[in-house]
Structures are given as C-alpha cells and as structure tokens.
Design an enzyme around this catalytic site. Structure first.
Site, PDB file in Angstrom:
ATOM      1  N   ASP A  59      35.919  39.331  49.697  1.00 30.54           N
ATOM      2  CA  ASP A  59      35.495  40.397  48.787  1.00 30.54           C
ATOM      3  C   ASP A  59      36.611  40.795  47.831  1.00 30.54           C
ATOM      4  OD1 ASP A  59      33.697  42.213  47.788  1.00 30.54           O
ATOM      5  OD2 ASP A  59      34.205  43.778  49.226  1.00 30.54           O
ATOM      6  N   GLU A  94      37.378  39.391  42.282  1.00 34.69           N
ATOM      7  CA  GLU A  94      37.102  39.092  40.852  1.00 34.69           C
ATOM      8  C   GLU A  94      38.361  38.770  40.067  1.00 34.69           C
ATOM      9  OE1 GLU A  94      35.733  41.597  42.637  1.00 34.69           O
ATOM     10  OE2 GLU A  94      33.879  40.462  42.855  1.00 34.69           O
ATOM     11  N   ASP A 106      27.232  44.808  45.096  1.00 34.60           N
ATOM     12  CA  ASP A 106      26.793  46.178  45.378  1.00 34.60           C
ATOM     13  C   ASP A 106      25.604  46.595  44.520  1.00 34.60           C
ATOM     14  OD1 ASP A 106      29.003  46.024  46.935  1.00 34.60           O
ATOM     15  OD2 ASP A 106      30.227  47.369  45.718  1.00 34.60           O
TER      16      ASP A 106
HETATM   17  C1  GLC Z   1      32.789  46.249  48.181  1.00 26.91           C
HETATM   18  C2  GLC Z   1      31.740  45.287  48.717  1.00 26.91           C
HETATM   19  C3  GLC Z   1      30.905  45.976  49.751  1.00 26.91           C
HETATM   20  C4  GLC Z   1      31.807  46.480  50.874  1.00 26.91           C
HETATM   21  C5  GLC Z   1      32.874  47.402  50.308  1.00 26.91           C
HETATM   22  C6  GLC Z   1      33.899  47.797  51.349  1.00 26.91           C
HETATM   23  O1  GLC Z   1      32.207  47.268  47.493  1.00 26.91           O
HETATM   24  O2  GLC Z   1      30.954  44.788  47.687  1.00 26.91           O
HETATM   25  O3  GLC Z   1      29.924  45.117  50.264  1.00 26.91           O
HETATM   26  O4  GLC Z   1      31.049  47.153  51.819  1.00 26.91           O
HETATM   27  O5  GLC Z   1      33.567  46.756  49.256  1.00 26.91           O
HETATM   28  O6  GLC Z   1      34.532  46.690  51.861  1.00 26.91           O
END
Ligand code: GLC
Length: 721
Positions: free
Chosen positions: A361, A364, A434
């Site tokens: 995660d 980007e 998200d």
């Molecule tokens: C980002 C991710 C989400 C996750 C959050 C905390 O927003 O897209 O899925 O829960 O980070 O890690």
C-alpha cells in the site's frame, strides 16, 4: 530480416514495427522500456509495402506524408491517427465517429465508455477522490479499446511518464493523447473483436499471474483489527454466523509504530500463534506493507537500507516524506539489491509470523506532505532515474521485490498492490483503493472493475461495503450481492467507521450475505476454470457485455451488469430502495441461476429483486461446475464435483489442479470436457497430469441430483423417471 518500416520526410520519420498477435508498434523514437518487462514478440512476416501502403491482416494501412496513419477495413475507415511530435511533447489524436465508444485506462471512476472525460495518468492517492470527474487514481494503464465505424482497435502507450487522455472532452468526437515523454511510441492492436484485442494486449504486457484457488474465497478486513482479541472476535463472528471465510487481513496497526516488518507485541504477543489459531479454522492471515520506511536510527530495517544507500534522495540527502509513521523515506525498489535483501527480509517476516499473503500500500508513492518533487532521485547503478519517470511504476517495482518469495515453498504468490502500471498484473493483483460507503460508489465499482479487467488487471476487486464512512445495512447487502462473482471479494472499512463485518448488523443481513457467499463458493470451480484462462490466454474473468457480444449494439453502454466468463451474467440492484430492475439479456435463452426462471434474450425485462435477491443468470445449453457446502477452500479436501445442466443439454470445460503450487507450470493439471445430451453424461479428460482427489460426481438435471462415481473418462446414461 527487417520487421520495421520507416517513412522519412523533412528530417522527420515515423516507423512501423510488425509484431506478432496483430500488433504494430508505431514510433518516431522508441521510449526506454527497461523499467518494465514487455513480452515482445517480433513478427516473422512483414507485408509488402508499396507507396507507404500495405495490407495487414485484412486491414488496408496507409502512412501519409504528414505521418497520419490511416486504416481501412473493407473500404470503411477504421481510424485516421495523427502523429505529431513537437519540441517538448508528443501528441497523438484521432477523430471518432458519432457511433463510437472508448474504453480502458484502468481504474478511473467513470462510466465504461470514457467519452466526455479527461484523465491524467499519474498514480495518485487522494482521500476525497473517486468522483467521476477525478482525472487520476492509483493506477496508470495507458490502454484504450476503441469502437468506431463498426470496428474495434486498441492502443497502448508504454512509457512510464505521465500522459493525458482527452476523450471527446475538449473537442467532441476527438481523442487527444499528450505526453511530455519526448517521443511518439505506441502499440496498435487490430482485430475484429474486443476479445482478440484484449488478449493480444495482455500478451504484450503479460498475462496475470495464476492465483491460488483459496484467493477466490471470502476475505475480511478492517483498518484495523487492533489486537489479538479483535482478530479472534472476527474469526468467532464468522464461525457463529456460519459464513465461509478464507482470509483475514491485518492492516497497519499490527506494526510497531508503523514500521514495516515489525509486530507490536503489546497488541499481538503471539502473532504466529494467532495465525495458527486462524489456520485451525482454515483461515489465513494477509499482512499489509507500506512503501514509506520510518526514519529511525534504532529501526533495523531503516538502518540496513540506509547503510546500503537504498533510499531515494533529494538535493543530496534522503528525501523525507510523511506517511503513517511520521517521517518516512522511500526505498529505490528498482535496484537489484533492494529485491535481493527485501525479499529475504519479507520471507523471514512472513514465515516467523505465519502470514501467507502480502498487501502492498501507499506505493504511488504517497506522502501526506504532498507529492514528492519530480526530481527526487531514484537512480541506481548504471541508470539515472528521476521521480518523474519512476512514479507510475514505483508500485510495480515495490511488488517485484516481493513477488518471488513464495517460490521457495513452491506456492503461488498472494500479493496485491494499490498502485500499478500496465505490466503489474503478471506479478501482483490489485484492488481499487479507497472508495466510500456511498451508493454511487457501489454503482461505479462495476464499470471500474470491468475496466480494470479489460485493461489487463483481471484479478481485482473493490472494498465491499465501501471503505470510507459508515455503511447502511442495505448498502452492505447490495454491495455484497453486486460483487458476488467479482474476482477478489473483500469486505474492508476505514478507521472509525462503524463495524461492517457481515455479522455486525442483524440476522437479515447475515442471512443474505451467507446466502450469496455460499453461492460464490458453489461456483468456485467455474471461477477457477476462468482464472486458468486468465493466466493462460489473457481472458478476463469478469467482462463487460460487449466483450462477449460485440455485435450487439444494445450492450455497448451497459454499466450495471457483467458477464462472468461466457456463460454467466450478474445484474444486481445498485440503488437505494430499489426492489426491481431492468435487465438486458443478450441473444439466446437464459435462466435465473437460483430459480430456473426462463428469459428470452435480445430484449430487456423488469425483474423483481427484493433486498434478498440479486440477478445471477446462466445461458441455455451450458453446464456449470459446482462445489457443495464449502466453508473454506482447500482443494485437497474436496472429493466431489457437481455439474448443473441448464436446458436439456449442455457442455462445459473444467480445469483442475492442486490450487496452490507452481506445479501447473510442469503440466500437473487436468482439463476435462463435460457434456450432457440425450440423457447421456460424458466427462473426458483432455489434459491429464494431476492426480485428482475427486471421487464423486453430482449431476443436477431435470430438477434432480444424480450421484456418479468420478473417473477421468465417463460415459453414463442417466435414467430419467
Ligand atoms: C490506505 C489503504 C487502506 C488502508 C489504509 C490504512 O488508505 O488504501 O485500504 O486501510 O491505508 O492502512
């Protein structure tokens, strides 16, 4: 043999390279593609070219003196593409006919037909995104599928630099593609059907990797299950509600101060033991990993990377952004050293703690301080690399550090990522980031998932129930119903949002959720056979209707129905309070999967869909392979395969293997052809490399169930009384 033809005029030139799979590469200067891996196959046969014209796979192609590329099929203009190169940017543009649609570009939140929109390919995390007008999202996939003048063609721009796509936005019926990337360079896919174009494009960027069968199962997540007890509560909640489950996700709060590859042992004193407990219920743990590394001299991983010069720099110093741990730095994931060390660290961490899946995660890359300056230095030995060039492929470089860690154990990767480029799906699957618990986000997730699918990221899914904000009971139900056969099914929600697990509302929700998850589990052999074709042939699991019915003009703009393979179609309710909906059926006879109700295609019906009902339909004359009564997926325990016949006869293909190992690469799998006609059931293996645990067959036809003994070559008369 020269497979490149070049036209030169006034000190400028444009070349056409002939590749296999009906693909042409058009360029004035090839962009560097060393940051990605293309599966590049040169064509051995080059057409005869006279006066800058040639016939290629039935297309008449003319390269004009001004470098316009004009393509005709059966004397009808398919497209005339203008290729303009100016000092500081390239511009490719073409006109669309009135009857035209443009699809593709990955995860952007909009209708599948991109006409009227402007998009910018620059991987972006924005908390208030995912509106129809938002030009950039997490992924950059520069693939367009065009339908114009009764023909389809595809375009793919391989550079990792940012691109702008103006699709009939500033000028009606015109597509403008701009990039600061200083050369014209794109692939052109010709073919009669979207299916051919998509699979040829997918062959170039690489077919999606083969997932584990278990990954088709139900998955539960939340930011975050904050301690051991909360995770155990989820497991118990599921057991009590008797809803099948295969994975639980561990979001960032398991970490010690948001440091990657660490566990907060106050909250999770025995992570391995906790995962063992989940495993005792056949559920596995998936763990999140963020791209930004906490700046902390006492943190082993930070020190290690620092000592090896593995962090990106700005004006000679490490570039420090802000992510969950506060000050954070960004590794140069493209470096060979990063791959070598990080894969070892990650492997040991996962093993020591008993995790089997990795969620990547914030890659980007995201920094709460704002975007990293474009000249942050990601150079590695022998390759200068600025943030500008690296940005869109940073997420891919991150996951390429980890995707091989399961190889040692002969297990297929469980790895997914938020940020991606066109070439990412061969290493990792994706989820759509998200969204919010809003009705229009439910509506949009269907074209979003389908567009990802035709853009090559074929194993993907949205956060079921919606991520941001509280979800209503009705929305959770409709979301689960709508996504019932989407490739990746995971309920996930945000910090501070109300509990969204299927047992957290009331019995009605629990019952409906269970019902549809059970239907999903029943259909695992059907879905799994599709994942085989996704990996082998670059065919999407879920598809827009036009993929299967390109000749049917009624389906070009359908955003709220989807095909699952060739034979199933889902048409859910995606609006609040709605209890019936219009469903369009393409040609042929169709049946409601659950009730058997019959519909004649080529027209629409208004179908009643109260809260407990979603539309799952099956084509006449097909057989759907099914499992029964699974609460989790473990291939070796499944000894019974069922076949449901729709109509009085039918056929299907069934793929089978151990569902988890890499042995399929050594042909350790089976493919069966199954048919039922005039009361005769036949099953014949056409590929036979796997010792299957199947022992029994359940044949469902004539509203009855017949029990047969499994064998890889059967012919059996069924007595209908
Ligand atoms: C980002 C991710 C989400 C996750 C959050 C905390 O927003 O897209 O899925 O829960 O980070 O890690």
């Amino acid at each position: 043999m020269n497979n490149i033809y070049t036209l030169t005029k006034n000190n400028k030139s444009l070349s056409i390279e002939f590749l296999s799979n009906n693909t042409l590469r058009i360029f004035d200067k090839k962009v560097k593609t060393d940051l990605i891996e293309l599966c590049y196959k040169v064509n051995k046969t080059v057409p005869e070219i006279n006066n800058d014209e040639f016939i290629y796979q039935g297309y008449h192609v003319v390269l004009k003196d001004n470098f316009d590329l004009v393509i005709y099929k059966n004397n009808v203009l398919v497209v005339s593409i203008s290729n303009e190169y100016k000092e500081d940017q390239m511009n490719v543009h073409y006109a669309l006919s009135d009857v035209s649609s443009v699809y593709g570009l990955g995860d952007k939140m909009a209708a599948m037909n991109r006409k009227g929109y402007y998009f910018r390919q620059w991987n972006t995390d924005d908390p208030v995104h995912q509106d129809e007008l938002y030009p950039s999202l997490y992924k950059s996939i520069n693939f367009l599928l065009n339908y114009t003048n009764k023909n389809y063609f595809g375009l793919f721009f391989p550079s990792t630099y940012p691109y702008e796509f103006d699709i009939s936005h500033k000028a009606l019926n015109h597509v403008y593609i701009n990039s600061k990337c200083t050369s014209i360079d794109y692939f052109l896919f010709l073919g009669d059907k979207p299916k051919d174009i998509i699979s040829n494009y997918s062959s170039l960027v690489g077919h999606p990797y083969f997932i584990r069968m278990k990954m088709l199962g139900n998955q539960q997540s939340r930011w975050s299950y904050n301690n051991e007890k909360e995770v155990r509560d989820v497991m118990e909640g599921y057991l009590k509600a008797k809803i099948p489950l295969d994975y639980i996700h561990f979001d960032i709060d398991y970490m010690d101060g948001f440091r990657d590859f660490t566990v907060d042992t106050n909250k999770f004193p025995d992570m391995k033991g906790l995962n063992k407990y989940l495993n005792s219920h056949h559920v596995e743990g998936v763990v999140i990993n963020d791209s930004g590394v906490k700046v902390d001299e006492n943190y082993v991983f930070y020190k290690f990377c620092k000592d090896k010069n593995l962090f990106s720099t700005y004006q000679g110093k490490e570039y420090v952004g802000t992510v969950w741990p506060g000050d954070a730095v960004f590794p140069k994931y493209y470096s060979k050293d990063a791959k070598k060390y990080f894969s070892e660290i990650c492997y040991s961490f996962m093993k020591e703690n008993g995790f089997t899946g990795l969620w990547n995660d914030m890659n980007e890359p995201t920094s709460f301080k704002g975007e990293l300056p474009l000249d942050v230095d990601f150079s590695i030995k022998g390759r200068e690399l600025t943030h500008l060039e690296e940005h869109n492929v940073y997420g891919e470089h991150m996951i390429r550090c980890f995707n091989s860690i399961w190889e040692k154990d002969n297990i297929r990767p469980y790895i997914f990522t938020r940020s991606a480029f066109a070439t990412t799906p061969k290493y990792a699957f994706v989820w759509n980031g998200d969204n919010f618990s809003l009705w229009h986000h439910l509506r949009l997730c269907i074209p979003q998932i389908l567009t990802m699918s035709i853009s090559g990221a074929m194993f993907n899914g949205a956060d079921v129930g919606g991520f941001g904000s509280d979800s209503t009971k009705e929305l959770v139900i409709r979301w689960a119903e709508a996504n019932v056969l989407m490739p990746f099914f995971r309920n996930h929600s945000n910090l501070n949002s109300k509990a969204q697990e299927p047992y957290a509302y009331d019995k009605e929700l629990e019952d409906i959720y269970r019902h549809y998850i059970k239907i999903r589990y029943e259909l695992i052999p059907y879905l799994y056979t599709l994942t085989y074709h996704m990996n082998k042939d670059g065919e999407p699991i879920v598809r827009p209707l036009f993929y299967n019915y390109p000749e049917d003009k009624n389906v070009l703009e359908i955003n709220d129905q989807y095909m699952v393979g060739e034979n199933m179609m889902v048409a859910p309710v995606v609006d609040q309070g709605v209890k019936e909906r219009i469903v369009y059926f393409p040609k042929g006879i169709w049946f409601d999967y659950e009730t058997g109700e019959k519909y004649t295609g080529g027209r629409s019906y208004i179908i009643s869909m109260p809260l407990e009902k979603t539309g799952i339909f099956v084509k006449n004359h097909c057989i759907i392979p099914v499992f029964s009564n699974l609460m989790y997926i473990d291939r070796k325990e499944i000894d019974t395969i069922g076949f449901k016949v729709f109509g009085n006869s039918g056929s299907c293909e069934l793929y089978d293997d151990d569902g988890i190992s890499l042995d399929y690469k050594k042909k350790v799998f089976n493919v069966y052809k199954v048919s039922y006609k005039n009361s005769e059931f036949t099953l014949k293996s056409i590929k036979n490399g796997y010792e299957s645990p199947y022992r029994n067959i359940k044949l469902y036809t004539n509203n009855k169930c017949y029990d047969l003994i499994f064998n890889s070559d059967i012919k059996e008369m069924i007595k209908n009384d």
